[in-house]
Design a protein around this motif. Sequence first.
Motif, PDB file in Angstrom:
ATOM      1  N   THR A  70       0.855  -1.182   0.000  1.00 44.30           N
ATOM      2  CA  THR A  70       0.000   0.000   0.000  1.00 44.30           C
ATOM      3  C   THR A  70       0.893   1.235   0.000  1.00 44.30           C
ATOM      4  O   THR A  70       1.795   1.356   0.839  1.00 44.30           O
ATOM      5  CB  THR A  70      -0.926   0.029   1.228  1.00 44.30           C
ATOM      6  N   GLU A  72       0.937   5.183   0.380  1.00 42.47           N
ATOM      7  CA  GLU A  72       0.152   6.315   0.855  1.00 42.47           C
ATOM      8  C   GLU A  72       0.435   7.574   0.033  1.00 42.47           C
ATOM      9  O   GLU A  72      -0.460   8.378  -0.215  1.00 42.47           O
ATOM     10  CB  GLU A  72       0.441   6.573   2.327  1.00 42.47           C
ATOM     11  N   HIS A 206      -2.019   3.072  -5.881  1.00 47.20           N
ATOM     12  CA  HIS A 206      -2.276   3.151  -4.435  1.00 47.20           C
ATOM     13  C   HIS A 206      -1.996   1.822  -3.747  1.00 47.20           C
ATOM     14  O   HIS A 206      -1.457   1.792  -2.641  1.00 47.20           O
ATOM     15  CB  HIS A 206      -3.719   3.579  -4.167  1.00 47.20           C
TER      16      HIS A 206
END
Length: 267
Positions: A70, A72, A206
């Motif tokens: 992931t 950010e 993302h």
Amino acid sequence: MFSIDDNGIGRDVMEVRSTDTDRFFKGKIPFFFTMLQEAAAKHSTLLHCGIPELVARENKTWVIVRAKMTIERLPDWMENVNIETWAEEPFKLFAPRLVTGKDDKGETIFTTISHWVVIDIGRKRPIRPNEALKYFTLPDKSLRFIDPDIGKLRIAEDFKGFRLPDFTPRTNYYDTDTNSHINNISYINWLCDAFPFSFQDSHRLHSIDCHWAKQTFDGDDIIVETYSENENPLEEDNPVFFTRIVKKEADGTLTSVFEAETDWVRR
């Protein structure tokens, strides 16, 4: 300089170089996998179980099988990314590794859960994960813990609304690694190369959940397929895609070598 504390947590600082950035001077997607690979390599090497030493001593090597990352935000050119990495208890047949990157303010830039195996090169089989993890100190869960169970990856047949034109990469010398097969980061490059420039100008990754299924070698006939559930994903704010990289065999059949589900957001 990479260091390992008494709890088994490895730490490093990686600066975003100009060669690590895209046309907006932001960290490009393969750079995140470079940080993952570098952290894993340094951590294992300092504990005398890095690939060069493991190959020479035991004819064994580390192989990444799965990663869920992931992101950010994309770090800027010359920004520092403060890396932490540690091993977790065995999960099924895998030796899990966690890698996080934070900025100098302590805010998270990316988090990755990865599954690794140690392959006995002669037998072409993985060893038991307990044996692979014997070199590492596992931090107490109260200090660092992210559940390594990242679930089941969906398949291409789940994405039938849209398909990008197939992309055919050309392998080069720098795609190959010390084991003479295509490096795992090259698959990430090919995944990104399959998308139009205009889409990558307007969107950034993302999250990605990916699986390296089989080895490939220089000269293999590779095709990158990209699917989506929706009819016009390139215009969406938060599109989701599925990438399948296949190798064309001598008899014309296609063998899946890499699969990934990606979630994108607008820049």
